[in-house]
Design a protein around this motif. Structure first.
Motif, short mmCIF file in Angstrom:
data_model
loop_
_atom_site.label_atom_id
_atom_site.label_comp_id
_atom_site.label_asym_id
_atom_site.label_seq_id
_atom_site.Cartn_x
_atom_site.Cartn_y
_atom_site.Cartn_z
N GLU A 182 0.85 -1.18 0.00
CA GLU A 182 0.00 0.00 0.00
C GLU A 182 0.89 1.23 0.00
OE1 GLU A 182 -3.80 2.03 2.25
OE2 GLU A 182 -2.92 0.22 3.08
N TYR A 183 0.63 2.12 -0.97
CA TYR A 183 1.42 3.32 -1.15
C TYR A 183 0.55 4.54 -0.87
CZ TYR A 183 4.19 -0.10 -3.69
OH TYR A 183 4.90 -1.22 -4.05
N THR A 184 1.13 5.48 -0.11
CA THR A 184 0.44 6.73 0.22
C THR A 184 1.39 7.89 -0.02
OG1 THR A 184 -0.76 5.55 1.96
CG2 THR A 184 -0.86 7.95 2.00
N LEU A 185 0.96 8.86 -0.81
CA LEU A 185 1.79 10.03 -1.09
C LEU A 185 1.79 10.96 0.11
CD1 LEU A 185 3.51 11.16 -3.39
CD2 LEU A 185 1.50 12.41 -4.18
N ARG A 186 2.96 11.30 0.57
CA ARG A 186 3.11 12.19 1.72
C ARG A 186 3.19 13.64 1.24
NH1 ARG A 186 7.92 9.60 5.29
NH2 ARG A 186 8.81 11.54 4.54
N PRO A 187 2.97 14.59 2.14
CA PRO A 187 3.06 16.01 1.75
C PRO A 187 4.43 16.41 1.19
CG PRO A 187 1.98 15.80 3.88
CD PRO A 187 2.49 14.43 3.51
N ASP A 188 5.50 15.71 1.60
CA ASP A 188 6.84 16.04 1.11
C ASP A 188 7.15 15.34 -0.23
OD1 ASP A 188 7.16 13.40 1.90
OD2 ASP A 188 8.77 13.82 3.34
N ARG A 189 6.13 14.75 -0.87
CA ARG A 189 6.22 14.07 -2.16
C ARG A 189 6.97 12.74 -2.08
NH1 ARG A 189 2.74 14.89 -5.78
NH2 ARG A 189 4.13 14.45 -7.49
N LYS A 190 7.29 12.30 -0.86
CA LYS A 190 7.81 10.95 -0.68
C LYS A 190 6.61 10.02 -0.56
CE LYS A 190 12.24 12.16 1.33
NZ LYS A 190 13.11 12.07 2.50
N VAL A 191 6.86 8.72 -0.66
CA VAL A 191 5.79 7.74 -0.65
C VAL A 191 5.93 6.86 0.59
CG1 VAL A 191 4.75 5.79 -1.88
CG2 VAL A 191 5.68 7.74 -3.17
N ALA A 192 4.88 6.82 1.41
CA ALA A 192 4.85 5.89 2.54
C ALA A 192 4.50 4.51 1.98
CB ALA A 192 3.81 6.33 3.56
N VAL A 193 5.25 3.50 2.40
CA VAL A 193 5.09 2.14 1.89
C VAL A 193 4.73 1.22 3.07
CG1 VAL A 193 6.24 0.20 0.74
CG2 VAL A 193 6.84 2.56 0.13
N VAL A 194 3.66 0.43 2.89
CA VAL A 194 3.31 -0.58 3.88
C VAL A 194 3.14 -1.90 3.13
CG1 VAL A 194 1.66 -1.33 5.63
CG2 VAL A 194 2.13 1.11 5.34
N ASN A 195 4.09 -2.80 3.32
CA ASN A 195 4.03 -4.13 2.71
C ASN A 195 3.53 -5.11 3.76
OD1 ASN A 195 5.09 -3.13 0.35
ND2 ASN A 195 7.14 -3.92 0.70
N SER A 196 2.62 -5.99 3.36
CA SER A 196 2.14 -6.99 4.31
C SER A 196 2.04 -8.35 3.64
CB SER A 196 0.78 -6.58 4.88
OG SER A 196 -0.20 -6.56 3.87
N CYS A 197 2.15 -9.40 4.45
CA CYS A 197 2.01 -10.76 3.95
C CYS A 197 1.62 -11.67 5.10
CB CYS A 197 3.30 -11.25 3.30
SG CYS A 197 4.53 -11.94 4.41
N ARG A 198 1.05 -12.80 4.73
CA ARG A 198 0.77 -13.88 5.67
C ARG A 198 1.91 -14.88 5.52
NH1 ARG A 198 -3.02 -12.87 9.55
NH2 ARG A 198 -4.60 -11.55 8.65
N LYS A 199 2.53 -15.24 6.62
CA LYS A 199 3.66 -16.17 6.58
C LYS A 199 3.17 -17.61 6.61
CE LYS A 199 7.90 -14.57 6.68
NZ LYS A 199 8.83 -14.70 5.62
N ASP A 200 3.63 -18.38 5.61
CA ASP A 200 3.52 -19.84 5.55
C ASP A 200 2.13 -20.41 5.34
OD1 ASP A 200 6.31 -20.06 5.86
OD2 ASP A 200 6.09 -19.82 8.02
#
Length: 186
Positions: free
Chosen positions: A68-86
């Motif tokens: 999941e990507y979210t554009l921050r006010p400073d034009r950087k991108v917040a990244v949240v990667n998720s997964c279910r293990k195994d």
């Protein structure tokens, strides 16, 4: 002590030069990697499902992978990667990071960091005009992801993206197809 400093400096310089040479020789084996002509960062934001990837140690055993990507006010991108293990009901693992554009002409080349000061290349190689699927990789051809806005991607589109990756020199025979939950099908 004074006699050790030149030796330590020489050792550090040797390691630095060797690492730079390794990176240079890896990237020299391939033609320059083409990227998407232009990426509208606002349209790129949101949730992407991982359809396939080249093996990575940090994704070993992962399924139901999303980014999941979210554009921050400073034009950087917040990244949240998720997964279910195994397993589909395995523990949820989340990694948070920040990406920054390094090629403002296209917005297709980014550097992402999950652990400062280390950064990795995140290059958008191919992108659907409607922003429904994307092919992401890096110049060393060691990392590759097929992403989609939905948990499943039509076989012809999947094959098209794999053909693009293969033509660019990625080892597509090593692709791992990511299990995604059937419950999220449109």
């Amino acid at each position: 002590m004074k006699t050790r400093r030149p030796i330590l400096f020489a050792a550090a310089a040797t390691v630095t030069v060797a690492a730079a040479g390794l990176v240079y020789s890896r990237n020299r084996r391939h033609a320059p990697l083409a990227v998407a002509e232009h990426v509208d960062l606002v349209r790129y934001m949101g949730v992407w499902y991982e359809i396939a990837r080249l093996p990575t140690r940090f994704e070993r055993g992962c399924q139901h992978v999303t980014a999941e990507y979210t554009l921050r006010p400073d034009r950087k991108v917040a990244v949240v990667n998720s997964c279910r293990k195994d397993s589909p009901t395995g523990p949820l693992e989340i990694a948070r990071g920040v990406a920054r554009v390094v090629d403002s002409a296209t917005n297709a080349k980014l550097k992402v960091s999950f652990f400062w000061p280390f950064e990795g290349d995140y290059w958008i190689l191919d992108l659907d005009p409607e922003y429904q699927y994307a092919l992401v990789g890096e110049p060393g051809r060691e990392n590759l992801w097929l992403l989609s806005r939905t948990p499943q991607l039509a076989q012809p589109v999947r094959e098209q993206l794999i053909a693009v990756a293969q033509a660019a020199g990625f080892p597509v025979e090593k692709l791992i197809f990511t299990p995604q939950p059937a419950a999220n099908l449109p």
